[in-house]
Design a protein around this motif. Structure first.
Motif, PDB file in Angstrom:
ATOM      1  N   ASP A 196      29.186 -11.792  44.183  1.00 20.85           N
ATOM      2  CA  ASP A 196      30.532 -12.208  43.781  1.00 20.85           C
ATOM      3  C   ASP A 196      31.202 -13.051  44.856  1.00 20.85           C
ATOM      4  O   ASP A 196      32.042 -13.903  44.553  1.00 20.85           O
ATOM      5  N   TYR A 197      30.841 -12.769  46.120  1.00 18.16           N
ATOM      6  CA  TYR A 197      31.372 -13.535  47.249  1.00 18.16           C
ATOM      7  C   TYR A 197      30.210 -13.984  48.130  1.00 18.16           C
ATOM      8  O   TYR A 197      29.257 -13.236  48.343  1.00 18.16           O
ATOM      9  N   VAL A 198      30.302 -15.195  48.662  1.00 21.97           N
ATOM     10  CA  VAL A 198      29.361 -15.643  49.681  1.00 21.97           C
ATOM     11  C   VAL A 198      30.194 -16.147  50.851  1.00 21.97           C
ATOM     12  O   VAL A 198      31.062 -17.009  50.685  1.00 21.97           O
ATOM     13  N   ILE A 199      29.963 -15.558  52.023  1.00 18.99           N
ATOM     14  CA  ILE A 199      30.818 -15.807  53.189  1.00 18.99           C
ATOM     15  C   ILE A 199      29.964 -16.333  54.341  1.00 18.99           C
ATOM     16  O   ILE A 199      29.034 -15.662  54.790  1.00 18.99           O
ATOM     17  N   CYS A 200      30.271 -17.522  54.815  1.00 19.62           N
ATOM     18  CA  CYS A 200      29.483 -18.096  55.906  1.00 19.62           C
ATOM     19  C   CYS A 200      30.369 -18.844  56.901  1.00 19.62           C
ATOM     20  O   CYS A 200      31.592 -18.835  56.810  1.00 19.62           O
ATOM     21  N   GLY A 201      29.719 -19.478  57.875  1.00 19.72           N
ATOM     22  CA  GLY A 201      30.404 -20.255  58.898  1.00 19.72           C
ATOM     23  C   GLY A 201      29.633 -21.548  59.086  1.00 19.72           C
ATOM     24  O   GLY A 201      29.332 -22.257  58.134  1.00 19.72           O
ATOM     25  N   HIS A 202      29.289 -21.865  60.327  1.00 22.05           N
ATOM     26  CA  HIS A 202      28.376 -22.937  60.713  1.00 22.05           C
ATOM     27  C   HIS A 202      28.934 -24.350  60.591  1.00 22.05           C
ATOM     28  O   HIS A 202      28.824 -25.138  61.524  1.00 22.05           O
ATOM     29  N   ILE A 203      29.521 -24.706  59.442  1.00 20.26           N
ATOM     30  CA  ILE A 203      29.933 -26.106  59.259  1.00 20.26           C
ATOM     31  C   ILE A 203      31.372 -26.366  59.708  1.00 20.26           C
ATOM     32  O   ILE A 203      31.878 -27.484  59.573  1.00 20.26           O
ATOM     33  N   HIS A 204      32.038 -25.325  60.248  1.00 22.09           N
ATOM     34  CA  HIS A 204      33.389 -25.477  60.823  1.00 22.09           C
ATOM     35  C   HIS A 204      34.408 -25.989  59.802  1.00 22.09           C
ATOM     36  O   HIS A 204      35.367 -26.670  60.179  1.00 22.09           O
ATOM     37  N   GLN A 205      34.212 -25.650  58.544  1.00 23.76           N
ATOM     38  CA  GLN A 205      35.124 -26.097  57.492  1.00 23.76           C
ATOM     39  C   GLN A 205      35.676 -24.897  56.734  1.00 23.76           C
ATOM     40  O   GLN A 205      35.030 -24.384  55.825  1.00 23.76           O
ATOM     41  N   PRO A 206      36.868 -24.392  57.111  1.00 19.26           N
ATOM     42  CA  PRO A 206      37.427 -23.227  56.414  1.00 19.26           C
ATOM     43  C   PRO A 206      37.657 -23.536  54.938  1.00 19.26           C
ATOM     44  O   PRO A 206      38.162 -24.606  54.590  1.00 19.26           O
ATOM     45  N   LYS A 207      37.277 -22.576  54.102  1.00 18.04           N
ATOM     46  CA  LYS A 207      37.422 -22.824  52.662  1.00 18.04           C
ATOM     47  C   LYS A 207      37.380 -21.526  51.876  1.00 18.04           C
ATOM     48  O   LYS A 207      36.700 -20.570  52.263  1.00 18.04           O
ATOM     49  N   LEU A 208      38.101 -21.493  50.766  1.00 13.87           N
ATOM     50  CA  LEU A 208      38.061 -20.392  49.809  1.00 13.87           C
ATOM     51  C   LEU A 208      38.136 -21.041  48.430  1.00 13.87           C
ATOM     52  O   LEU A 208      39.154 -21.634  48.075  1.00 13.87           O
ATOM     53  N   GLU A 209      37.023 -20.969  47.676  1.00 15.22           N
ATOM     54  CA  GLU A 209      36.980 -21.671  46.393  1.00 15.22           C
ATOM     55  C   GLU A 209      36.090 -20.932  45.395  1.00 15.22           C
ATOM     56  O   GLU A 209      34.996 -20.468  45.741  1.00 15.22           O
ATOM     57  N   LEU A 210      36.559 -20.830  44.169  1.00 12.83           N
ATOM     58  CA  LEU A 210      35.750 -20.265  43.086  1.00 12.83           C
ATOM     59  C   LEU A 210      34.848 -21.377  42.570  1.00 12.83           C
ATOM     60  O   LEU A 210      35.336 -22.432  42.144  1.00 12.83           O
ATOM     61  N   ILE A 211      33.543 -21.149  42.623  1.00 14.98           N
ATOM     62  CA  ILE A 211      32.578 -22.151  42.186  1.00 14.98           C
ATOM     63  C   ILE A 211      31.812 -21.616  40.971  1.00 14.98           C
ATOM     64  O   ILE A 211      31.309 -20.495  40.990  1.00 14.98           O
ATOM     65  N   GLU A 212      31.759 -22.428  39.930  1.00 16.22           N
ATOM     66  CA  GLU A 212      31.087 -22.032  38.688  1.00 16.22           C
ATOM     67  C   GLU A 212      29.974 -23.004  38.335  1.00 16.22           C
ATOM     68  O   GLU A 212      30.048 -24.190  38.642  1.00 16.22           O
ATOM     69  N   ASN A 213      28.933 -22.485  37.687  1.00 10.70           N
ATOM     70  CA  ASN A 213      27.916 -23.326  37.058  1.00 10.70           C
ATOM     71  C   ASN A 213      27.463 -22.639  35.770  1.00 10.70           C
ATOM     72  O   ASN A 213      28.035 -21.618  35.375  1.00 10.70           O
ATOM     73  N   LYS A 214      26.443 -23.144  35.128  1.00  9.42           N
ATOM     74  CA  LYS A 214      26.024 -22.602  33.834  1.00  9.42           C
ATOM     75  C   LYS A 214      25.506 -21.165  33.932  1.00  9.42           C
ATOM     76  O   LYS A 214      25.450 -20.444  32.931  1.00  9.42           O
ATOM     77  N   ASN A 215      25.143 -20.730  35.164  1.00 10.60           N
ATOM     78  CA  ASN A 215      24.596 -19.381  35.346  1.00 10.60           C
ATOM     79  C   ASN A 215      25.657 -18.332  35.707  1.00 10.60           C
ATOM     80  O   ASN A 215      25.361 -17.140  35.740  1.00 10.60           O
TER      81      ASN A 215
END
Length: 294
Positions: A196-215
């Motif tokens: 339900d959530y995927v939490i990472c770092g590395h790219i130094h770009q803070p973000k919180l976004e709901l992402i949808e696809n056909k699955n």
């Protein structure tokens, strides 16, 4: 006395202690303002790549002491390894008191699955990372090993390690495409694995976004960094939010005054004392248990 904000989970990443770019004082101010149940250090906390004995100021050591203080107070500390501190991956699975070192983490948060990882393994190849990570947990571990192998080979050849900095050097358009690909692939893998959530770092770009696809759908989160953005992620009351030091100074705590005049050796001694106190508490518990058993 100021009241600290209670936070169920705080996530920080890409601090890069030991480098000139690290804003350790900002981070200390933030850490002093919260009272977390769990603190997740999502990679690149200590920059072992660029570490130099000539540059590790007191403010950087104070961050380490603050984290140790949290652990001694009962806060669960999870250190997820990144590429700049990948030497710690040989200790993955190790737990010392309230501090554990892992390569990835899955938590159940109020009935929802959250997948935490740093994100550097996708640098090997965005496309290849996608199908390999789909294979499951062991596939992700294999990708981590592959990433280490690639960097070892490049070092032996006298070449630069494979990292985001290379992408940025290729121009702004290339960097934006890389970031978009990173977020898209990360979200796709999370959806396919039921996170339900995927939490990472590395790219130094803070973000919180709901992402949808056909699955399906997932919430993609990135904790940003403490080099440029000064951001963290916080989970409380079944919700995630991005904390931004420049905008959300909810409690303007200062760095603890008693630490300001401490010399470097005093700070090292203080960290050692924390560990000794933890050992004393363990010994007391053992003696108490032994008495009860007898």
């Amino acid at each position: 006395m100021k009241i600290k904000r209670k936070v169920e989970i705080a996530v920080i990443s890409d601090v890069h202690l030991g480098t000139y770019g690290c804003h350790a004082k900002h981070l200390l101010t933030y850490l002093n303002s919260i009272e977390p149940k769990k603190l997740i250090l999502n990679g690149d906390i200590i920059d072992i790549w660029q570490f130099s004995k000539r540059y590790f100021p007191k403010s950087h050591l104070k961050v380490i002491k603050k984290i140790m203080d949290f652990a001694s107070e009962g806060v669960d500390i999870v250190y997820i390894t990144g590429n700049h501190d990948e030497m710690l991956r040989k200790f993955s699975g190790t737990t010392i008191g309230k501090i554990s070192i892992v390569d990835k983490l899955v938590l159940n948060l109020d009935g929802k699955k959250a997948w935490f990882f740093h994100g550097d393994v996708f640098d090997v190849s965005i496309q290849n990372a996608k199908w390999l990570a789909k294979l499951g947990g062991w596939g992700y571990d294999l990708l981590t090993l592959l990433n280490r192998g690639v960097n070892w080979y490049l070092e032996k050849r006298g070449k630069e390690r494979y990292s985001l900095s290379k992408k940025v050097k290729n121009g702004v358009k290339g960097a934006i495409k890389y970031i978009n690909d990173f977020e898209k692939v990360t979200a796709e893998i999370a959806i396919e694995n039921g996170y339900d959530y995927v939490i990472c770092g590395h790219i130094h770009q803070p973000k919180l976004e709901l992402i949808e696809n056909k699955n399906g759908q997932t919430t993609y989160l990135n904790s940003g960094d403490w080099v440029e953005n000064f951001t963290a992620l916080e989970y409380q009351f079944k919700r995630w939010k991005i904390y931004n030091f420049n905008k959300d100074k909810l409690a303007p705590f200062v760095v603890e005054n008693e630490m300001d005049n401490m010399e470097m050796q005093d700070l090292i001694a203080a960290i050692t004392i924390v560990e000794q106190e933890k050992k004393k508490k363990k010994d007391k518990k053992k003696k108490k248990k032994k008495k009860l058993d007898n």
